[in-house]
Design a protein around this motif. Structure first.
Motif, PDB file in Angstrom:
ATOM      1  N   ARG A   1       0.842  -1.217   0.000  1.00  0.00           N
ATOM      2  CA  ARG A   1       0.000   0.000   0.000  1.00  0.00           C
ATOM      3  C   ARG A   1       0.871   1.259   0.000  1.00  0.00           C
ATOM      4  O   ARG A   1       0.552   2.248  -0.675  1.00  0.00           O
ATOM      5  N   SER A   2       1.966   1.228   0.743  1.00  0.00           N
ATOM      6  CA  SER A   2       2.867   2.389   0.785  1.00  0.00           C
ATOM      7  C   SER A   2       3.493   2.636  -0.577  1.00  0.00           C
ATOM      8  O   SER A   2       3.585   3.786  -1.028  1.00  0.00           O
ATOM      9  N   ILE A   3       3.914   1.575  -1.236  1.00  0.00           N
ATOM     10  CA  ILE A   3       4.509   1.715  -2.573  1.00  0.00           C
ATOM     11  C   ILE A   3       3.471   2.257  -3.555  1.00  0.00           C
ATOM     12  O   ILE A   3       3.769   3.132  -4.371  1.00  0.00           O
ATOM     13  N   ALA A   4       2.234   1.764  -3.450  1.00  0.00           N
ATOM     14  CA  ALA A   4       1.166   2.265  -4.320  1.00  0.00           C
ATOM     15  C   ALA A   4       0.927   3.759  -4.070  1.00  0.00           C
ATOM     16  O   ALA A   4       0.722   4.528  -5.019  1.00  0.00           O
ATOM     17  N   ALA A   5       0.978   4.172  -2.803  1.00  0.00           N
ATOM     18  CA  ALA A   5       0.788   5.599  -2.476  1.00  0.00           C
ATOM     19  C   ALA A   5       1.941   6.437  -3.021  1.00  0.00           C
ATOM     20  O   ALA A   5       1.726   7.567  -3.486  1.00  0.00           O
ATOM     21  N   LEU A   6       3.141   5.884  -2.994  1.00  0.00           N
ATOM     22  CA  LEU A   6       4.293   6.602  -3.562  1.00  0.00           C
ATOM     23  C   LEU A   6       4.128   6.752  -5.073  1.00  0.00           C
ATOM     24  O   LEU A   6       4.356   7.828  -5.625  1.00  0.00           O
ATOM     25  N   ARG A   7       3.730   5.683  -5.720  1.00  0.00           N
ATOM     26  CA  ARG A   7       3.575   5.709  -7.184  1.00  0.00           C
ATOM     27  C   ARG A   7       2.454   6.648  -7.632  1.00  0.00           C
ATOM     28  O   ARG A   7       2.552   7.281  -8.669  1.00  0.00           O
ATOM     29  N   SER A   8       1.409   6.688  -6.837  1.00  0.00           N
ATOM     30  CA  SER A   8       0.267   7.541  -7.217  1.00  0.00           C
ATOM     31  C   SER A   8       0.514   9.018  -6.883  1.00  0.00           C
ATOM     32  O   SER A   8      -0.244   9.871  -7.312  1.00  0.00           O
ATOM     33  N   GLY A   9       1.528   9.285  -6.101  1.00  0.00           N
ATOM     34  CA  GLY A   9       1.810  10.658  -5.713  1.00  0.00           C
ATOM     35  C   GLY A   9       1.122  11.075  -4.431  1.00  0.00           C
ATOM     36  O   GLY A   9       1.220  12.240  -4.020  1.00  0.00           O
ATOM     37  N   ASP A  10       0.412  10.166  -3.774  1.00  0.00           N
ATOM     38  CA  ASP A  10      -0.234  10.491  -2.499  1.00  0.00           C
ATOM     39  C   ASP A  10       0.816  10.746  -1.419  1.00  0.00           C
ATOM     40  O   ASP A  10       0.563  11.495  -0.472  1.00  0.00           O
ATOM     41  N   ILE A  11       1.954  10.107  -1.559  1.00  0.00           N
ATOM     42  CA  ILE A  11       3.097  10.346  -0.653  1.00  0.00           C
ATOM     43  C   ILE A  11       4.259  10.765  -1.528  1.00  0.00           C
ATOM     44  O   ILE A  11       4.567  10.112  -2.527  1.00  0.00           O
ATOM     45  N   VAL A  12       4.897  11.863  -1.146  1.00  0.00           N
ATOM     46  CA  VAL A  12       6.036  12.376  -1.912  1.00  0.00           C
ATOM     47  C   VAL A  12       7.241  12.423  -0.976  1.00  0.00           C
ATOM     48  O   VAL A  12       7.293  13.237  -0.056  1.00  0.00           O
ATOM     49  N   LEU A  13       8.202  11.539  -1.233  1.00  0.00           N
ATOM     50  CA  LEU A  13       9.397  11.478  -0.379  1.00  0.00           C
ATOM     51  C   LEU A  13      10.532  12.357  -0.892  1.00  0.00           C
ATOM     52  O   LEU A  13      11.492  12.594  -0.174  1.00  0.00           O
ATOM     53  N   ALA A  14      10.416  12.844  -2.110  1.00  0.00           N
ATOM     54  CA  ALA A  14      11.489  13.645  -2.698  1.00  0.00           C
ATOM     55  C   ALA A  14      11.768  14.900  -1.878  1.00  0.00           C
ATOM     56  O   ALA A  14      12.895  15.398  -1.862  1.00  0.00           O
TER      57      ALA A  14
END
Length: 149
Positions: free
Chosen positions: A58-71
């Motif tokens: 789920r975390s990876i999916a959120a990263l891919r969708s842009g819901d979480i931005v770690l940059a």
């Protein structure tokens, strides 16, 4: 997810770090159990590993969708994420090797059990000699029920 509801990059990075840390611990524990000869499928660790894997997905999916931005996360947190990811990768490789070895050992156990069952249920060897006649009484007594080699 609206920008106002997105977790801060630092909070998301910390949460992901905590998840990676727990995954590393759980996988190491499973590897220790497998190394001790305890079948992985009977371990309580498997259920927790599955839960963590689902959370990680789920975390990876959120990263891919842009819901979480770690940059935009703090540079030190970002560096720790990269390091932890590498540790997790190595643990996972060791885990795959341990699981393969455990499956091979289980297969050998099953083969040994099946071989013993077949040997126990095999008909007794023929009591006819090479000349086509039945063996003498003393030869017949030498044949005993059980395993035949």
């Amino acid at each position: 997810m609206p920008v106002s509801m997105q977790p801060s990059p630092d909070a998301a990075a910390r949460a992901l770090l905590a998840l990676l840390d727990e995954m590393i611990v759980v996988i190491a524990e499973e590897n220790d159990l497998l190394a001790a000869g305890i079948p992985g499928s009977t371990s309580h660790v498997v259920a927790r590993k599955r839960e963590l894997a689902e959370t990680f997905s789920r975390s990876i999916a959120a990263l891919r969708s842009g819901d979480i931005v770690l940059a935009r996360a703090d540079r030190a947190l970002h560096t720790r994420l990269v390091e932890k990811n590498e540790v997790l990768r190595r643990q996972m490789e060791a885990n795959v090797g341990s699981l393969r070895a455990s499956m091979a050992a289980t297969r050998r156990r099953i083969d040994a059990i099946m071989r013993a069952i077949r040997e126990q249920s095999a008909p007794p060897p023929s009591r006819y000699g090479a000349n086509g006649r039945t063996s003498r009484p003393q030869e017949a007594q030498a044949i005993r029920p059980g395993r035949y080699l």
